[in-house]
Motif scaffolding. Structure first.
Motif, PDB file in Angstrom:
ATOM      1  N   SER A   1       0.988  -1.301  -0.246  1.00 22.70           N
ATOM      2  CA  SER A   1       0.014   0.128  -0.260  1.00 22.70           C
ATOM      3  C   SER A   1       0.674   0.768   0.241  1.00 22.70           C
ATOM      4  CB  SER A   1      -0.931   0.248   1.195  1.00 22.70           C
ATOM      5  OG  SER A   1      -0.337   0.047   2.620  1.00 22.70           O
ATOM      6  N   GLY A   2       2.044   1.995   1.045  1.00 21.30           N
ATOM      7  CA  GLY A   2       2.655   2.032   0.478  1.00 21.30           C
ATOM      8  C   GLY A   2       2.462   2.803   2.151  1.00 21.30           C
ATOM      9  N   HIS A   3       1.260   2.592   2.914  1.00 17.44           N
ATOM     10  CA  HIS A   3       0.925   3.139   3.822  1.00 17.44           C
ATOM     11  C   HIS A   3       2.400   2.589   5.344  1.00 17.44           C
ATOM     12  CE1 HIS A   3      -2.627   3.274   1.971  1.00 17.44           C
ATOM     13  NE2 HIS A   3      -2.058   4.633   1.739  1.00 17.44           N
ATOM     14  N   VAL A   4       3.361   3.041   5.249  1.00 13.80           N
ATOM     15  CA  VAL A   4       4.960   2.357   6.042  1.00 13.80           C
ATOM     16  C   VAL A   4       4.274   3.157   7.567  1.00 13.80           C
ATOM     17  CG1 VAL A   4       7.113   2.437   6.262  1.00 13.80           C
ATOM     18  CG2 VAL A   4       6.532   2.329   4.550  1.00 13.80           C
ATOM     19  N   GLN A   5       4.761   2.919   8.350  1.00 12.62           N
ATOM     20  CA  GLN A   5       5.172   3.277   9.952  1.00 12.62           C
ATOM     21  C   GLN A   5       6.437   3.139  10.159  1.00 12.62           C
ATOM     22  OE1 GLN A   5       2.706   0.088  12.215  1.00 12.62           O
ATOM     23  NE2 GLN A   5       0.557   0.833  11.817  1.00 12.62           N
ATOM     24  N   LEU A   6       6.003   4.309  10.571  1.00 11.25           N
ATOM     25  CA  LEU A   6       7.445   5.421  11.215  1.00 11.25           C
ATOM     26  C   LEU A   6       8.100   4.475  12.201  1.00 11.25           C
ATOM     27  CD1 LEU A   6       9.128   8.022   9.254  1.00 11.25           C
ATOM     28  CD2 LEU A   6       9.630   5.636   8.694  1.00 11.25           C
ATOM     29  N   VAL A   7       8.434   4.237  13.010  1.00 13.07           N
ATOM     30  CA  VAL A   7       8.099   3.456  14.815  1.00 13.07           C
ATOM     31  C   VAL A   7       9.136   4.566  15.665  1.00 13.07           C
ATOM     32  CG1 VAL A   7       8.830   1.449  16.342  1.00 13.07           C
ATOM     33  CG2 VAL A   7       7.875   1.271  13.620  1.00 13.07           C
ATOM     34  N   HIS A   8       9.103   5.078  16.529  1.00 11.39           N
ATOM     35  CA  HIS A   8       9.179   6.116  17.449  1.00 11.39           C
ATOM     36  C   HIS A   8      10.197   5.659  18.943  1.00 11.39           C
ATOM     37  CE1 HIS A   8       9.080   9.445  14.348  1.00 11.39           C
ATOM     38  NE2 HIS A   8       6.974   8.677  14.686  1.00 11.39           N
ATOM     39  N   GLU A   9       8.909   4.385  19.137  1.00 17.15           N
ATOM     40  CA  GLU A   9       9.107   3.841  20.296  1.00 17.15           C
ATOM     41  C   GLU A   9       8.494   2.413  20.242  1.00 17.15           C
ATOM     42  OE1 GLU A   9       9.035   7.983  23.619  1.00 17.15           O
ATOM     43  OE2 GLU A   9       7.440   5.899  23.680  1.00 17.15           O
ATOM     44  N   VAL A  10       8.905   1.543  21.524  1.00 21.60           N
ATOM     45  CA  VAL A  10       8.925   0.098  20.974  1.00 21.60           C
ATOM     46  C   VAL A  10       8.547   0.295  22.719  1.00 21.60           C
ATOM     47  CG1 VAL A  10       8.877  -1.809  20.946  1.00 21.60           C
ATOM     48  CG2 VAL A  10       9.848  -0.266  19.474  1.00 21.60           C
ATOM     49  N   ARG A  11       7.255  -0.197  23.135  1.00 25.76           N
ATOM     50  CA  ARG A  11       7.256  -0.411  24.525  1.00 25.76           C
ATOM     51  C   ARG A  11       6.337  -1.943  24.963  1.00 25.76           C
ATOM     52  NH1 ARG A  11       5.138   5.349  27.591  1.00 25.76           N
ATOM     53  NH2 ARG A  11       6.803   7.339  26.200  1.00 25.76           N
ATOM     54  N   MET A  12       6.370  -2.123  25.957  1.00 22.13           N
ATOM     55  CA  MET A  12       5.862  -3.255  26.314  1.00 22.13           C
ATOM     56  C   MET A  12       5.643  -3.105  27.900  1.00 22.13           C
ATOM     57  SD  MET A  12       8.252  -7.070  26.698  1.00 22.13           S
ATOM     58  CE  MET A  12       9.892  -6.562  28.047  1.00 22.13           C
ATOM     59  N   ASP A  13       4.062  -3.950  27.949  1.00 26.92           N
ATOM     60  CA  ASP A  13       3.362  -3.573  28.917  1.00 26.92           C
ATOM     61  C   ASP A  13       4.437  -4.937  30.511  1.00 26.92           C
ATOM     62  OD1 ASP A  13       2.697  -6.310  28.587  1.00 26.92           O
ATOM     63  OD2 ASP A  13       0.622  -6.372  29.130  1.00 26.92           O
ATOM     64  N   CYS A  14       3.347  -3.788  31.360  1.00 25.65           N
ATOM     65  CA  CYS A  14       3.912  -4.805  32.436  1.00 25.65           C
ATOM     66  C   CYS A  14       4.122  -6.435  33.020  1.00 25.65           C
ATOM     67  CB  CYS A  14       2.665  -4.307  33.951  1.00 25.65           C
ATOM     68  SG  CYS A  14       1.232  -4.749  33.530  1.00 25.65           S
ATOM     69  N   ASP A  15       3.400  -7.104  32.304  1.00 30.89           N
ATOM     70  CA  ASP A  15       3.314  -8.393  31.838  1.00 30.89           C
ATOM     71  C   ASP A  15       4.393  -8.884  30.910  1.00 30.89           C
ATOM     72  OD1 ASP A  15       1.776  -8.979  34.327  1.00 30.89           O
ATOM     73  OD2 ASP A  15      -0.224  -8.471  32.731  1.00 30.89           O
ATOM     74  N   ASN A  16       4.839  -8.549  30.398  1.00 31.52           N
ATOM     75  CA  ASN A  16       5.593  -8.478  28.931  1.00 31.52           C
ATOM     76  C   ASN A  16       5.188  -9.314  28.202  1.00 31.52           C
ATOM     77  OD1 ASN A  16       6.711  -7.684  31.152  1.00 31.52           O
ATOM     78  ND2 ASN A  16       8.441  -8.649  31.029  1.00 31.52           N
TER      79      ASN A  16
END
Length: 129
Positions: free
Chosen positions: A64-79
């Protein structure tokens, strides 16, 4: 790659992922990642998911060309859940959903029925060839 071992992968080696737009905090979509997808996402700075239906890596926007640039990767408290903070590219206003909408969460339950509350910004037939 010890950091990858901290993620609680499910029995199929996957973890659920939520993509949230930087700035607006709109929840754009939900998807899955395996270890390779998460590693590539952090290396490339763009969202790479695992397509369960195709059984392979899915580079968001590859068709599609609808790329997502990632600024942060976070994980929840239960991993066991990841959150990506992204900038959605490829169309203005941004399109994250394969239906041509801004967000995959466009259906609202109201008065006993589901109603589409976000417009189609681009015809999916013209996005996917």
């Amino acid at each position: 790659m010890d950091w990858l071992n901290e993620v609680k992968w499910d029995a199929g080696g996957l973890v659920p992922v939520i993509a949230q737009e930087v700035g607006t905090n709109d929840v754009l979509m939900f998807a899955w990642m395996n270890r390779e997808a998460l590693q590539k996402t952090t290396e490339l700075g763009r969202a790479v998911y695992f397509s369960r239906s195709r059984g392979k890596l899915w580079f968001k926007g590859e068709e599609s060309g609808h790329v997502q640039l990632v600024h942060e990767v976070r994980m929840d408290c239960d991993n066991d859940v990841l959150l990506l903070k992204v900038t959605q590219q490829g169309h203005e206003p941004s399109i994250a959903c394969h239906t041509g909408r801004h967000s995959c969460f466009f259906s609202l339950y109201k008065d006993g029925a589901w109603q589409a509350v976000e417009p189609v910004l681009k015809d999916p037939e013209s996005i996917y060839k």
